[in-house]
Design a protein around this motif. Structure first.
Motif, PDB file in Angstrom:
ATOM      1  N   LEU B   4     -59.445  36.254  18.675  1.00 55.12           N
ATOM      2  CA  LEU B   4     -59.406  37.439  17.563  1.00 55.12           C
ATOM      3  C   LEU B   4     -60.785  37.173  16.941  1.00 55.12           C
ATOM      4  CD1 LEU B   4     -58.163  39.740  16.176  1.00 55.12           C
ATOM      5  CD2 LEU B   4     -57.377  38.460  14.490  1.00 55.12           C
ATOM      6  N   LEU B   5     -61.569  37.933  17.201  1.00 57.27           N
ATOM      7  CA  LEU B   5     -63.085  38.026  16.599  1.00 57.27           C
ATOM      8  C   LEU B   5     -62.992  38.686  15.371  1.00 57.27           C
ATOM      9  CD1 LEU B   5     -65.256  38.201  19.674  1.00 57.27           C
ATOM     10  CD2 LEU B   5     -64.931  36.345  18.235  1.00 57.27           C
ATOM     11  N   ASN B   6     -64.000  38.571  14.358  1.00 57.08           N
ATOM     12  CA  ASN B   6     -63.529  39.372  12.998  1.00 57.08           C
ATOM     13  C   ASN B   6     -64.604  40.483  13.107  1.00 57.08           C
ATOM     14  OD1 ASN B   6     -63.063  39.620  10.551  1.00 57.08           O
ATOM     15  ND2 ASN B   6     -64.099  37.998   9.949  1.00 57.08           N
ATOM     16  N   THR B   7     -64.169  41.490  12.326  1.00 52.64           N
ATOM     17  CA  THR B   7     -64.904  42.753  12.323  1.00 52.64           C
ATOM     18  C   THR B   7     -65.767  42.736  11.042  1.00 52.64           C
ATOM     19  OG1 THR B   7     -63.068  43.728  13.164  1.00 52.64           O
ATOM     20  CG2 THR B   7     -64.712  45.028  12.195  1.00 52.64           C
ATOM     21  N   LEU B   8     -67.185  43.178  11.080  1.00 44.50           N
ATOM     22  CA  LEU B   8     -67.907  43.094   9.649  1.00 44.50           C
ATOM     23  C   LEU B   8     -67.766  44.522   9.411  1.00 44.50           C
ATOM     24  CD1 LEU B   8     -70.132  42.290   7.878  1.00 44.50           C
ATOM     25  CD2 LEU B   8     -71.680  42.910   9.578  1.00 44.50           C
ATOM     26  N   TYR B   9     -67.438  44.861   8.076  1.00 48.72           N
ATOM     27  CA  TYR B   9     -67.221  46.027   7.525  1.00 48.72           C
ATOM     28  C   TYR B   9     -68.511  46.348   6.523  1.00 48.72           C
ATOM     29  CZ  TYR B   9     -62.835  47.088   9.425  1.00 48.72           C
ATOM     30  OH  TYR B   9     -61.670  46.936  10.246  1.00 48.72           O
ATOM     31  N   GLY B  14     -77.000  52.407   1.781  1.00 47.22           N
ATOM     32  CA  GLY B  14     -78.255  52.123   1.781  1.00 47.22           C
ATOM     33  C   GLY B  14     -78.387  50.848   2.331  1.00 47.22           C
ATOM     34  N   ALA B  15     -77.210  50.056   2.790  1.00 47.38           N
ATOM     35  CA  ALA B  15     -77.423  48.809   3.346  1.00 47.38           C
ATOM     36  C   ALA B  15     -78.404  49.037   4.391  1.00 47.38           C
ATOM     37  CB  ALA B  15     -75.960  48.088   3.592  1.00 47.38           C
ATOM     38  N   TYR B  16     -79.111  47.862   4.900  1.00 45.46           N
ATOM     39  CA  TYR B  16     -79.740  47.828   6.418  1.00 45.46           C
ATOM     40  C   TYR B  16     -79.207  46.683   7.333  1.00 45.46           C
ATOM     41  CZ  TYR B  16     -83.538  48.322   9.820  1.00 45.46           C
ATOM     42  OH  TYR B  16     -84.369  48.241  10.739  1.00 45.46           O
ATOM     43  N   LEU B  17     -78.759  46.844   8.467  1.00 49.69           N
ATOM     44  CA  LEU B  17     -78.302  45.758   9.289  1.00 49.69           C
ATOM     45  C   LEU B  17     -79.349  45.501  10.405  1.00 49.69           C
ATOM     46  CD1 LEU B  17     -75.642  46.876   8.047  1.00 49.69           C
ATOM     47  CD2 LEU B  17     -74.566  45.965  10.141  1.00 49.69           C
ATOM     48  N   THR B  18     -79.809  44.249  10.454  1.00 48.58           N
ATOM     49  CA  THR B  18     -80.811  43.800  11.280  1.00 48.58           C
ATOM     50  C   THR B  18     -80.245  42.684  12.125  1.00 48.58           C
ATOM     51  OG1 THR B  18     -82.123  42.663   9.751  1.00 48.58           O
ATOM     52  CG2 THR B  18     -82.666  44.730  10.081  1.00 48.58           C
ATOM     53  N   LEU B  19     -81.047  42.269  13.237  1.00 51.15           N
ATOM     54  CA  LEU B  19     -80.564  41.508  14.191  1.00 51.15           C
ATOM     55  C   LEU B  19     -81.701  40.053  13.830  1.00 51.15           C
ATOM     56  CD1 LEU B  19     -79.264  40.030  16.560  1.00 51.15           C
ATOM     57  CD2 LEU B  19     -81.125  41.075  18.177  1.00 51.15           C
ATOM     58  N   ASP B  20     -81.417  39.252  13.495  1.00 52.28           N
ATOM     59  CA  ASP B  20     -82.321  37.920  13.051  1.00 52.28           C
ATOM     60  C   ASP B  20     -81.670  36.919  14.055  1.00 52.28           C
ATOM     61  OD1 ASP B  20     -83.737  36.078  12.072  1.00 52.28           O
ATOM     62  OD2 ASP B  20     -82.775  36.095  10.135  1.00 52.28           O
ATOM     63  N   HIS B  21     -82.722  36.584  15.139  1.00 49.25           N
ATOM     64  CA  HIS B  21     -82.216  35.739  16.053  1.00 49.25           C
ATOM     65  C   HIS B  21     -80.954  36.220  16.499  1.00 49.25           C
ATOM     66  CE1 HIS B  21     -85.790  34.064  14.104  1.00 49.25           C
ATOM     67  NE2 HIS B  21     -86.148  33.578  15.446  1.00 49.25           N
ATOM     68  N   GLU B  22     -79.844  34.945  16.536  1.00 45.36           N
ATOM     69  CA  GLU B  22     -78.515  35.210  16.981  1.00 45.36           C
ATOM     70  C   GLU B  22     -77.737  35.680  15.849  1.00 45.36           C
ATOM     71  OE1 GLU B  22     -77.583  35.045  19.769  1.00 45.36           O
ATOM     72  OE2 GLU B  22     -79.908  34.650  20.406  1.00 45.36           O
ATOM     73  N   LYS B  25     -77.936  40.264  10.023  1.00 51.33           N
ATOM     74  CA  LYS B  25     -78.467  40.304   8.369  1.00 51.33           C
ATOM     75  C   LYS B  25     -78.315  41.557   7.796  1.00 51.33           C
ATOM     76  CE  LYS B  25     -82.915  39.211   7.227  1.00 51.33           C
ATOM     77  NZ  LYS B  25     -84.142  38.520   7.326  1.00 51.33           N
ATOM     78  N   VAL B  26     -77.463  41.290   6.749  1.00 53.46           N
ATOM     79  CA  VAL B  26     -77.148  42.638   6.042  1.00 53.46           C
ATOM     80  C   VAL B  26     -78.020  42.665   4.753  1.00 53.46           C
ATOM     81  CG1 VAL B  26     -75.365  44.084   4.781  1.00 53.46           C
ATOM     82  CG2 VAL B  26     -74.826  42.644   6.683  1.00 53.46           C
ATOM     83  N   GLU B  27     -78.828  43.716   4.518  1.00 53.50           N
ATOM     84  CA  GLU B  27     -79.760  43.691   3.450  1.00 53.50           C
ATOM     85  C   GLU B  27     -79.435  44.923   2.439  1.00 53.50           C
ATOM     86  OE1 GLU B  27     -84.180  42.652   4.309  1.00 53.50           O
ATOM     87  OE2 GLU B  27     -83.299  43.142   6.121  1.00 53.50           O
ATOM     88  N   VAL B  28     -79.262  44.831   1.421  1.00 53.35           N
ATOM     89  CA  VAL B  28     -79.323  45.785   0.311  1.00 53.35           C
ATOM     90  C   VAL B  28     -80.560  45.949  -0.541  1.00 53.35           C
ATOM     91  CG1 VAL B  28     -77.655  46.829  -1.275  1.00 53.35           C
ATOM     92  CG2 VAL B  28     -76.559  45.668   0.571  1.00 53.35           C
ATOM     93  N   GLU B  29     -81.127  47.138  -0.550  1.00 56.45           N
ATOM     94  CA  GLU B  29     -82.406  47.307  -1.290  1.00 56.45           C
ATOM     95  C   GLU B  29     -83.310  45.800  -1.237  1.00 56.45           C
ATOM     96  OE1 GLU B  29     -80.679  47.523  -5.390  1.00 56.45           O
ATOM     97  OE2 GLU B  29     -80.170  49.548  -4.981  1.00 56.45           O
ATOM     98  N   GLY B  30     -83.327  45.356  -0.026  1.00 57.61           N
ATOM     99  CA  GLY B  30     -84.491  44.307   0.385  1.00 57.61           C
ATOM    100  C   GLY B  30     -83.965  42.986   0.126  1.00 57.61           C
ATOM    101  N   LYS B  31     -82.820  42.713  -0.230  1.00 54.57           N
ATOM    102  CA  LYS B  31     -82.015  41.585  -0.512  1.00 54.57           C
ATOM    103  C   LYS B  31     -81.153  41.168   0.410  1.00 54.57           C
ATOM    104  CE  LYS B  31     -82.460  40.157  -5.616  1.00 54.57           C
ATOM    105  NZ  LYS B  31     -81.615  40.965  -6.411  1.00 54.57           N
ATOM    106  N   THR B  32     -81.245  39.966   1.088  1.00 51.52           N
ATOM    107  CA  THR B  32     -80.246  39.656   1.980  1.00 51.52           C
ATOM    108  C   THR B  32     -78.761  39.239   1.272  1.00 51.52           C
ATOM    109  OG1 THR B  32     -81.976  38.839   3.120  1.00 51.52           O
ATOM    110  CG2 THR B  32     -79.699  37.906   3.925  1.00 51.52           C
ATOM    111  N   GLN B  33     -77.820  40.201   1.685  1.00 51.80           N
ATOM    112  CA  GLN B  33     -76.497  39.978   1.152  1.00 51.80           C
ATOM    113  C   GLN B  33     -75.730  39.062   1.918  1.00 51.80           C
ATOM    114  OE1 GLN B  33     -75.050  41.276  -1.646  1.00 51.80           O
ATOM    115  NE2 GLN B  33     -77.105  42.213  -2.240  1.00 51.80           N
ATOM    116  N   LEU B  34     -75.872  39.148   3.264  1.00 50.15           N
ATOM    117  CA  LEU B  34     -74.978  38.325   4.353  1.00 50.15           C
ATOM    118  C   LEU B  34     -75.763  38.154   5.645  1.00 50.15           C
ATOM    119  CD1 LEU B  34     -71.949  37.231   4.537  1.00 50.15           C
ATOM    120  CD2 LEU B  34     -71.611  39.349   5.481  1.00 50.15           C
TER     121      LEU B  34
END
Lengths: 96, 343
Positions: B4-9, B14-22, B25-34
């Protein structure tokens, strides 16, 4: 399983600083940073093998040190946290 | 067994999700939140104005991770779909079964039987837990009408009869559903089940949880290589995930309805979690949506013993297990589709 990865990478040379960055990134791919050069990773056996292989590829065995510790389960019974930098549990609800 | 894999909600506007290697990364207003390693995730859900880098989308489709876009109200908007994969022979068997009236009716019948049985369990549990004898009698009466429908279902032959019995039973069920509410009764009174738009808090809550569950069922169908649009109980219609809806039927009461009642009765959801829009539509607000998603994710981790497999399965994996059982039946490896029965 939970694995703790710790490392010491010599940063005196440019090469060393490069290794440090790459080691940190390899750890980030599998877990989370809990202290400057300490990562906690929740991985299965196959993922652990990959992580170990990736890290061994990066370090310089003559200069650096790399350690893996297996945490005894359940994790919560064996880990005490103080101060800043609390762990995020990647298998709990992830909501932002 | 699948993990059972987790789900990211991601619900922060205005959040921005990017792929950082593997990792994601969730950024909000330029700050990494998770930052989460991808191997922990089975799906990413975004609500409202959330952006995602193309590279992250590419990686998710490559690795079979669901990417779903919902609007602020949690209504489904889009899913990122990769290459058509899976076993074409299985899908072909599915199409053949769907056009075979007898076979389709037998699958539909089993699904409805499980739905009635599981709904009945919820009513009986409600009756056991209530102190008011009048309400208890009402719940037991509704449970009896569901067991009557079960008996009639056995005799029914066609799919239309099956659908008819399902409709009547759903009415009986929802007529007494809100009597199981113990807290904030005036807020959660429910005249009837309504949707598009939901017109009272209870309907808004149910609709929202059903959306989450439906997406899990559609992913489950896709995960085993079935076509989520070709169902048996639900007629085929453009844009409708009929098979997803089919898989959801037997799980509605145990996963969604019970969760809604728990949230209300533990006061984790109250009237302040809703907002009314012009025209009488009622929706969960941001705080409400977060509370529901947290509870839903937690619920998916609870385990129960699957009656057929006789092993412990987290609730979140039931859609996958059932989709696999259905695939087995369609391929001819299993005489009947066996739905999940809750007791």
């Amino acid at each position: 399983m939970w694995v703790i990865v710790t490392y010491d990478v010599t940063t005196e040379t440019k090469e060393g600083r490069r290794r440090l960055r790459r080691v940190a990134q390899a750890c980030k791919n599998f877990g989370q940073r809990v202290q400057k050069s300490v990562f906690e990773c929740s991985v299965d056996q196959a993922q652990f093998e990959t992580l170990r292989r990736n890290l061994l590829k990066e370090i310089d065995v003559k200069e650096d040190s790399l350690r893996f510790y297996r945490l005894q389960e359940p994790r919560d019974a064996h880990v005490e946290e103080h101060g800043v930098n609390r762990t995020v549990f990647f298998d709990e609800p992830l909501i932002i | 067994m699948k993990q059972l894999l987790n789900t990211l909600y991601v619900m922060t506007q205005g959040a921005y999700l990017t792929l950082d290697h593997e990792t994601v990364k969730v950024e909000v207003e330029g700050k990494t939140q998770l930052q989460v390693p991808l191997h922990h995730l089975g799906a990413i859900f975004t609500m409202g104005n959330v952006m995602m880098s193309p590279f992250l989308m590419h990686r998710c489709t490559e690795n079979g991770k669901a990417v779903v876009f919902l609007n602020m109200n949690g209504q489904f908007l889009a899913r990122v779909v990769g290459k058509t994969t899976g076993n074409v022979l299985l899908r072909q068997a599915q199409y053949v079964a769907a056009s075979d009236a007898n076979k389709a009716a037998s699958i539909a019948k089993n699904i409805v039987a499980a739905k009635l049985q599981n709904s009945r369990q919820i009513l009986l549990r409600g009756a056991r837990e209530i102190e008011n004898t009048g309400i208890e009698a009402g719940l037991r009466q509704a449970a009896t009408s569901l067991s009557d429908a079960l008996i009639n279902l056995k005799k029914s032959g066609t799919i239309d009869e099956t659908r008819g019995l399902e409709g009547i039973s759903a009415n009986a069920y929802f007529q007494v559903f809100d009597t199981m509410v113990k807290e904030n009764r005036e807020t959660f009174i429910m005249k009837s089940r309504n949707r598009r738009p939901p017109r009272d808090p209870m309907n808004a809550l149910l609709s929202f949880i059903y959306t989450l569950l439906l997406n899990d069922c559609v992913s489950a169908a896709e995960g085993v290589g079935l076509d989520p649009q070709v169902g048996f109980l639900h007629a085929i219609r453009p844009g409708r995930p009929s098979l997803g809806l089919d898989l959801m039927e037997e799980l509605r009461s145990i996963l969604a309805d019970r969760l809604a009642l728990t949230l209300i009765n533990l006061k984790q959801i109250t009237e302040k979690d809703f907002e009314e829009r012009e025209g009488g539509a009622v929706y969960l607000n941001e705080g409400g949506r977060k509370a529901v998603v947290v509870a839903y994710q937690k619920r998916k981790q609870d385990e129960f013993t699957h009656p057929l497999l006789e092993e412990k399965v987290p609730f979140g994996l039931i859609p996958h297990v059932q989709a696999r059982l259905l695939a087995r039946h369609l391929r001819g490896d299993m005489e009947e589709y066996i739905p999940v029965l809750y007791s």
